[in-house]
Structure formats: C-alpha cells, structure tokens
Design an enzyme around this catalytic site. Structure first.
Site, PDB file in Angstrom:
ATOM      1  N   THR A 158       6.268   6.854   1.938  1.00  0.00           N
ATOM      2  CA  THR A 158       6.002   8.295   2.065  1.00  0.00           C
ATOM      3  C   THR A 158       6.939   8.895   3.101  1.00  0.00           C
ATOM      4  OG1 THR A 158       3.692   8.113   1.398  1.00  0.00           O
ATOM      5  CG2 THR A 158       4.252   9.969   2.799  1.00  0.00           C
TER       6      THR A 158
ATOM      7  N   HIS B 128      -0.433   3.228  -8.596  1.00  0.00           N
ATOM      8  CA  HIS B 128      -0.849   3.001  -7.206  1.00  0.00           C
ATOM      9  C   HIS B 128      -2.366   2.800  -7.183  1.00  0.00           C
ATOM     10  CE1 HIS B 128      -1.271   3.180  -2.974  1.00  0.00           C
ATOM     11  NE2 HIS B 128      -0.431   4.145  -2.681  1.00  0.00           N
TER      12      HIS B 128
ATOM     13  N   ASN C 293      -4.358   0.744  -0.951  1.00  0.00           N
ATOM     14  CA  ASN C 293      -4.346   1.498   0.315  1.00  0.00           C
ATOM     15  C   ASN C 293      -5.394   2.596   0.453  1.00  0.00           C
ATOM     16  OD1 ASN C 293      -2.260  -0.199   0.862  1.00  0.00           O
ATOM     17  ND2 ASN C 293      -0.627   1.288   0.558  1.00  0.00           N
TER      18      ASN C 293
ATOM     19  N   TYR D 143      -6.612   4.784  -1.747  1.00  0.00           N
ATOM     20  CA  TYR D 143      -6.520   6.014  -2.548  1.00  0.00           C
ATOM     21  C   TYR D 143      -7.443   5.892  -3.781  1.00  0.00           C
ATOM     22  CZ  TYR D 143      -3.018   6.873   0.919  1.00  0.00           C
ATOM     23  OH  TYR D 143      -2.407   7.046   2.143  1.00  0.00           O
TER      24      TYR D 143
ATOM     25  N   ASN E  97      -7.318   3.696   5.772  1.00  0.00           N
ATOM     26  CA  ASN E  97      -8.100   4.747   5.101  1.00  0.00           C
ATOM     27  C   ASN E  97      -9.572   4.384   4.986  1.00  0.00           C
ATOM     28  OD1 ASN E  97      -6.157   6.766   4.748  1.00  0.00           O
ATOM     29  ND2 ASN E  97      -5.324   5.769   2.906  1.00  0.00           N
TER      30      ASN E  97
HETATM   31  C1  PHB Z   1       0.930   7.363   3.961  1.00  0.00           C
HETATM   32  O1  PHB Z   1       1.470   8.429   3.689  1.00  0.00           O
HETATM   33  O2  PHB Z   1       0.569   7.086   5.102  1.00  0.00           O
HETATM   34  C2  PHB Z   1       0.727   6.396   2.890  1.00  0.00           C
HETATM   35  C3  PHB Z   1       0.916   6.780   1.590  1.00  0.00           C
HETATM   36  C4  PHB Z   1       0.721   5.874   0.579  1.00  0.00           C
HETATM   37  C5  PHB Z   1       0.334   4.587   0.890  1.00  0.00           C
HETATM   38  C6  PHB Z   1       0.153   4.202   2.194  1.00  0.00           C
HETATM   39  C7  PHB Z   1       0.344   5.103   3.201  1.00  0.00           C
HETATM   40  O3  PHB Z   1       0.129   3.714  -0.075  1.00  0.00           O
END
Ligand code: PHB
Length: 358
Positions: free
Chosen positions: A26, A175, A178, A180, A235
């Site tokens: 990112t 994705h 993490n 999401y 997260n």
């Molecule tokens: C972040 O922007 O911190 C981020 C985004 C996507 C990910 C992990 C971290 O999979």
C-alpha cells in the site's frame, strides 16, 4: 540442478523469469478518482525485473476503500490508468497481477459513499484507528452484512476481475488476508454469524469459496492467486483454531487449480502471532506456494531448495530497491527503506530509490 531465486517458473499460465515476486504494498499515491497516475507507472515499471509484481491492494468498489488515495479497479478511468502501468511493465518483460481487495470493517464513514458505515460479517468494532483524510480516527462499529447482500459482494469481485483483465493484467490475486473482508469471514474473532456464513469452517469459508469460484469462472484458475495470513493479528484479528481452519481452507482451494497460494507466514509489523506450522499447511496445497514475510536472499533460496516454497514475495526490499533481483544476483548492498515515506506523498521515497551504478 538446485533451484534458486533465479530459476524460471510457471505459476498457472503465468511464466516468471525468476522466483522473486514483488509483494503487494500500500503506497497511497493514486490520482483523483482512484486512477493510477504517471508516478505510479514509473514506480511499477522500475520494478519490472521482478519475476512477478503483485500490485498494491486495490479496492473493487466504492465500499471497498479503507485508506486515502488508493487506486481502484472498477471504473473505466481506473482501467485506463492501470493499462498504462501494465503496458509499461510488459514492455520491460515483466509480469503483473492485480490484487483485488475489499476492506470490510477496516474503514471509516469518511472514506465511504455518503458517509455510511463500513460492512463486516458481524457488528464488531475492531480495536484501533482508521487512516482517514482527517488523520487517525477510531474505528466504528460496522454494519453486519445481511445474507441478501452477499451476492452483491461476489458481483463486485466479478466486475473487478473483468476490469483487471481489460487492463491487461496477467491475472488477479484475491486478497483474503490481513484482517480485511474475506479474512473477517474466515476467522472466528470477527465472524459471530449464526447463518450459513458463520460457525463451522465450511460456513466461514463459504463467502471466500463463492468469490474464488466466481473469479475463476471469469479469469480461469490458472490466472488466479489467493493471499491468506492464518495468524496475522494485524487489524485486531484472532482465530481460536487457525491451523485446522486454514488447513481446511487450503484443502478446499485445491478444487480450483489456482495459479498459486500466497501465504503471509506470521504477523506483519512485528505483531506477536500464534504458533503455526506453515510447512504442514503447504503440504495441504497441491499447487504453487508463494511465501512471504521477512525473507532475505538466503532464507528465500533455502525455502525454494527445500521445496517449501516455489516463489518468494519480497515487500520492503523491493520498495527500496527497484533492481532487487540484480542486487541479490550480484550480492550488492541494498538501499535502506525510509519508513516516513511508505504511505502517501509524492515521488520522494517512491520512484526515486537509486539503481545500482553501472
Ligand atoms: C495497509 O495499508 O496497512 C495494508 C494494506 C493491505 C494489507 C496490509 C496492510 O494487506
């Protein structure tokens, strides 16, 4: 002959000239409307010597955004912007897949259309704060998705996949890591549903399998990868039995003959992760395995030589070294990454990291 980072390999239908993958990163530098702009083209083009580039995580709809200045993959202008990136990478002999992303609850009303609430499997507010255009703000309690809303989410993945193919990408990476949206459904710390999408492993993996099937129907399994992070606590994520859950998830994915499985092997950002046997997980998957998390050249070569991994995804090293492949090949010193310019800003700390002098 021993395989190493510099051996060619095929992931599904994607031929890689080496086994060094640029991990999704990112960077919060898209133009207005989530459209990739000139400096984004330069940044990716500079890194085209990677065997494969996985783009930064890319929202699949207006509701999928959770950070400022992300590039999307769902409007015509975004497709046109990405096409310039893809064409530049291809012209340099590289390969690139689009990482398609829905953030779920890791967002904030100020980042969403009409200031509405983020969506999630269950109405559970994550601990922590969202990055917004107004600075850090506490996460809010998301709206639990009604079962009638789930086909709409699957349709967003279908639309984004069609957009990625229209832009010329070599494939897509789903994705599911993490913390999401898809990961929020998988792990029981964030999924307390009592319908067919909560409870058992099969139920918690249902949305993911529906998404994978839909994306594979559009792109073909040989152009689809998936990323998971079984024990990443980032997260505010937790699962009560991650090894059994993710062994099940990986076994279930075998039916789709995917191009690769991409695994974040621990906690990102130094987060303390639960114990987990990634070698055992790998053995459950029939296809190619992409390992990620704090690998260097020696550990990457060792993982490939032992058969644990087929390819290695490098994040920060590629961020700071556009010519990372050449540097590893020649044992040259590495540029150090500047953490202050990771997220947002301009070319500084983005497309101005120096190449080796020739
Ligand atoms: C972040 O922007 O911190 C981020 C985004 C996507 C990910 C992990 C971290 O999979």
């Amino acid at each position: 002959m021993t395989l190493d980072l510099f051996s060619p390999v095929k992931l599904g239908s994607i031929s890689l000239k080496n086994r060094m993958v640029m991990a999704p990163l990112t960077r919060n530098r898209a133009g207005a409307g989530g459209v990739p702009q000139a400096m984004n083209v330069t940044y990716y083009e500079q890194r085209a010597t990677a065997g494969l580039i996985v783009t930064e995580a890319t929202p699949i709809s207006d509701m999928a955004h959770g950070y400022p200045a992300l590039p999307g993959i769902y409007t015509e202008s975004q497709v046109a912007g990405w096409k310039k990136v893809v064409d530049a990478v291809h012209a340099k002999g590289g390969k690139i897949v689009s990482q398609i992303w829905h953030v779920g609850r890791i967002s904030h009303p100020s980042l969403l259309p009409n200031g509405i609430l983020p969506i999630a499997p269950s109405a559970i507010k994550p601990a922590g704060q969202a990055f917004t255009y107004q600075g850090l703000q506490d996460f809010v309690t998301p709206r639990a998705l009604d079962v009638s809303g789930l086909p709409g989410i699957v349709n967003e993945y279908i639309h984004a996949t069609k957009c990625a193919l229209a832009a010329g990408f070599d494939g897509v990476e789903i994705h599911a890591a993490n913390g999401y949206l898809l990961d929020q459904f998988l792990r029981d710390g964030s999924n307390k549903r009592t319908d067919n999408y909560g409870g058992s492993f099969e139920n918690r993996a249902r949305l993911l399998m529906e998404v994978v099937k839909a994306v594979v129907d559009v792109a073909g399994g040989d152009k689809v990868g998936i990323r998971i992070s079984p024990v990443n606590p980032f997260n505010d994520m937790y699962d009560s039995n991650p090894q059994a859950l993710f062994n099940y998830v990986v076994e279930s994915l075998n039916q789709f003959n995917l191009a690769y499985l991409h695994v974040v092997e621990g906690g990102i950002g130094g987060g303390g992760a639960q114990p987990f046997d990634f070698v055992a997980l790998r053995k459950h998957f029939k296809g190619a395995y992409m390992a990620n998390l704090a690998y260097d050249k020696a550990r990457g070569n060792a993982a490939i030589a032992s058969g644990h991994a087929d390819v290695i995804a490098y994040g920060v090293p590629f961020l700071a070294n556009p010519d990372l492949v050449e540097r590893y090949r020649t044992n040259a010193p590495l540029n150090q990454a500047d953490v202050n310019t990771f997220y947002g800003g301009d070319e500084k700390g983005y497309s101005d990291y120096p190449f080796l002098k020739v």
